[in-house]
Design a protein around this motif. Structure first.
Motif, PDB file in Angstrom:
ATOM      1  N   THR A  92     -18.440 -13.642   0.988  1.00  0.00           N
ATOM      2  CA  THR A  92     -17.862 -12.304   0.854  1.00  0.00           C
ATOM      3  C   THR A  92     -16.366 -12.424   0.560  1.00  0.00           C
ATOM      4  O   THR A  92     -15.729 -13.398   0.975  1.00  0.00           O
ATOM      5  CB  THR A  92     -18.044 -11.436   2.125  1.00  0.00           C
ATOM      6  N   PRO A  93     -15.798 -11.429  -0.127  1.00  0.00           N
ATOM      7  CA  PRO A  93     -14.351 -11.447  -0.382  1.00  0.00           C
ATOM      8  C   PRO A  93     -13.521 -11.359   0.905  1.00  0.00           C
ATOM      9  O   PRO A  93     -12.395 -11.839   0.945  1.00  0.00           O
ATOM     10  CB  PRO A  93     -14.113 -10.215  -1.261  1.00  0.00           C
ATOM     11  N   GLU A  94     -14.076 -10.801   1.945  1.00  0.00           N
ATOM     12  CA  GLU A  94     -13.338 -10.669   3.204  1.00  0.00           C
ATOM     13  C   GLU A  94     -13.422 -11.924   4.070  1.00  0.00           C
ATOM     14  O   GLU A  94     -12.462 -12.255   4.773  1.00  0.00           O
ATOM     15  CB  GLU A  94     -13.887  -9.485   4.023  1.00  0.00           C
ATOM     16  N   LEU A  95     -14.555 -12.638   4.023  1.00  0.00           N
ATOM     17  CA  LEU A  95     -14.799 -13.744   4.954  1.00  0.00           C
ATOM     18  C   LEU A  95     -14.964 -15.107   4.296  1.00  0.00           C
ATOM     19  O   LEU A  95     -15.102 -16.102   5.000  1.00  0.00           O
ATOM     20  CB  LEU A  95     -16.057 -13.448   5.786  1.00  0.00           C
ATOM     21  N   GLY A  96     -14.977 -15.179   2.965  1.00  0.00           N
ATOM     22  CA  GLY A  96     -15.294 -16.451   2.317  1.00  0.00           C
ATOM     23  C   GLY A  96     -16.744 -16.789   2.627  1.00  0.00           C
ATOM     24  O   GLY A  96     -17.618 -15.938   2.489  1.00  0.00           O
ATOM     25  N   GLY A 110      -2.857  -8.522   4.095  1.00  0.00           N
ATOM     26  CA  GLY A 110      -1.665  -8.872   3.328  1.00  0.00           C
ATOM     27  C   GLY A 110      -1.687 -10.271   2.726  1.00  0.00           C
ATOM     28  O   GLY A 110      -0.797 -10.646   1.985  1.00  0.00           O
ATOM     29  N   SER A 111      -2.722 -11.056   3.032  1.00  0.00           N
ATOM     30  CA  SER A 111      -2.830 -12.426   2.520  1.00  0.00           C
ATOM     31  C   SER A 111      -3.456 -12.429   1.127  1.00  0.00           C
ATOM     32  O   SER A 111      -4.285 -11.590   0.802  1.00  0.00           O
ATOM     33  CB  SER A 111      -3.691 -13.270   3.466  1.00  0.00           C
ATOM     34  N   ALA A 112      -3.071 -13.418   0.336  1.00  0.00           N
ATOM     35  CA  ALA A 112      -3.655 -13.571  -1.000  1.00  0.00           C
ATOM     36  C   ALA A 112      -4.995 -14.295  -0.940  1.00  0.00           C
ATOM     37  O   ALA A 112      -5.713 -14.361  -1.929  1.00  0.00           O
ATOM     38  CB  ALA A 112      -2.691 -14.333  -1.902  1.00  0.00           C
ATOM     39  N   GLY A 113      -5.345 -14.888   0.209  1.00  0.00           N
ATOM     40  CA  GLY A 113      -6.631 -15.570   0.345  1.00  0.00           C
ATOM     41  C   GLY A 113      -6.761 -16.776  -0.555  1.00  0.00           C
ATOM     42  O   GLY A 113      -7.819 -17.014  -1.120  1.00  0.00           O
ATOM     43  N   LYS A 114      -5.694 -17.557  -0.689  1.00  0.00           N
ATOM     44  CA  LYS A 114      -5.698 -18.664  -1.645  1.00  0.00           C
ATOM     45  C   LYS A 114      -6.567 -19.846  -1.235  1.00  0.00           C
ATOM     46  O   LYS A 114      -6.830 -20.721  -2.038  1.00  0.00           O
ATOM     47  CB  LYS A 114      -4.270 -19.149  -1.879  1.00  0.00           C
ATOM     48  N   GLU A 118     -11.982 -17.594  -7.891  1.00  0.00           N
ATOM     49  CA  GLU A 118     -10.803 -17.893  -8.690  1.00  0.00           C
ATOM     50  C   GLU A 118     -10.130 -19.126  -8.112  1.00  0.00           C
ATOM     51  O   GLU A 118      -9.769 -19.142  -6.926  1.00  0.00           O
ATOM     52  CB  GLU A 118      -9.819 -16.728  -8.663  1.00  0.00           C
ATOM     53  N   VAL A 119      -9.970 -20.162  -8.926  1.00  0.00           N
ATOM     54  CA  VAL A 119      -9.274 -21.375  -8.492  1.00  0.00           C
ATOM     55  C   VAL A 119      -7.810 -21.002  -8.247  1.00  0.00           C
ATOM     56  O   VAL A 119      -7.172 -20.379  -9.096  1.00  0.00           O
ATOM     57  CB  VAL A 119      -9.375 -22.493  -9.555  1.00  0.00           C
ATOM     58  N   THR A 120      -7.285 -21.386  -7.078  1.00  0.00           N
ATOM     59  CA  THR A 120      -5.904 -21.055  -6.738  1.00  0.00           C
ATOM     60  C   THR A 120      -4.991 -22.269  -6.727  1.00  0.00           C
ATOM     61  O   THR A 120      -3.817 -22.161  -7.029  1.00  0.00           O
ATOM     62  CB  THR A 120      -5.808 -20.359  -5.370  1.00  0.00           C
ATOM     63  N   VAL A 130     -10.661 -28.309  -5.245  1.00  0.00           N
ATOM     64  CA  VAL A 130      -9.890 -27.103  -5.521  1.00  0.00           C
ATOM     65  C   VAL A 130     -10.080 -26.084  -4.407  1.00  0.00           C
ATOM     66  O   VAL A 130     -11.126 -26.033  -3.766  1.00  0.00           O
ATOM     67  CB  VAL A 130     -10.266 -26.464  -6.884  1.00  0.00           C
ATOM     68  N   CYS A 131      -9.054 -25.275  -4.211  1.00  0.00           N
ATOM     69  CA  CYS A 131      -9.127 -24.117  -3.322  1.00  0.00           C
ATOM     70  C   CYS A 131      -9.427 -22.905  -4.192  1.00  0.00           C
ATOM     71  O   CYS A 131      -9.008 -22.855  -5.358  1.00  0.00           O
ATOM     72  CB  CYS A 131      -7.795 -23.895  -2.603  1.00  0.00           C
ATOM     73  N   ALA A 132     -10.110 -21.939  -3.601  1.00  0.00           N
ATOM     74  CA  ALA A 132     -10.454 -20.744  -4.364  1.00  0.00           C
ATOM     75  C   ALA A 132     -10.480 -19.510  -3.466  1.00  0.00           C
ATOM     76  O   ALA A 132     -10.703 -19.616  -2.261  1.00  0.00           O
ATOM     77  CB  ALA A 132     -11.820 -20.920  -5.024  1.00  0.00           C
TER      78      ALA A 132
END
Length: 171
Positions: free
Chosen positions: A47-51, A63-67, A122-124, A152-154
């Protein structure tokens, strides 16, 4: 647009569908809290909220970019690093969330990955190895820094269910 293969269609193989290189999700893992043992999974909800639901690092703080919600690594890169240091540890000892076979993960922030039918990441950035890698095998830290072997982190842009054997491709 290239047709998305049915879930599991590429199980155990990697190849090309149309002009798009595809790989396979070779493994899934999470850890419930920092420094917890890794739990190897056959299926995970993203999920976008929990990974990866249930993973300590995936929650996006306000407020985090979730990188660094999810980390991915090529199993071939892990094997190369293991060979370089003369060790033989399973991929989840890297403490990454998703192991990939058959796809050269993009080494550039902003690249998009489609996993299974619905998940888009999205690769960060590069996943920096930590001191735990050196404790696992002397020289492993340096072996993972070479050519983005650390993975990679995403961040999660779109969630869904993911199963070992699902396809992964650059979107």
């Amino acid at each position: 647009m290239t047709a998305q293969p049915a879930r599991g269609e590429m199980r155990g193989t990697a190849g090309r569908i149309g002009a798009v290189e595809t790989g396979v999700i070779a493994g899934l893992a999470r850890h419930a809290f920092p420094k917890a043992p890794m739990e190897v999974l056959e299926r995970a909800e993203i999920t976008p909220e929990l990974g990866i639901v249930g993973d300590a690092r995936g929650r996006r703080k306000p407020g985090s970019a979730g990188k660094r919600q999810i980390t991915l690594m090529e199993r071939a890169d892990w094997a190369a690093a293991m060979a370089q240091v003369g060790a033989d540890h399973p991929w989840w000892m890297r403490r990454c969330n998703i192991a990939v076979d058959g796809l050269d993960l993009p080494q550039r922030p902003g690249a998009l990955l489609r996993l299974g039918r619905d998940v888009v990441l999205e690769v960060t950035r590069f996943t920096d190895p930590c001191e735990r890698m050196e404790m696992l095998a002397p020289g492993l830290f340096a072996a993972l820094v070479h050519d983005w072997r650390g993975g990679v982190c995403a961040r999660v842009l779109a969630g869904g269910a993911l199963t070992v054997g699902d396809c992964i491709k650059e979107a």
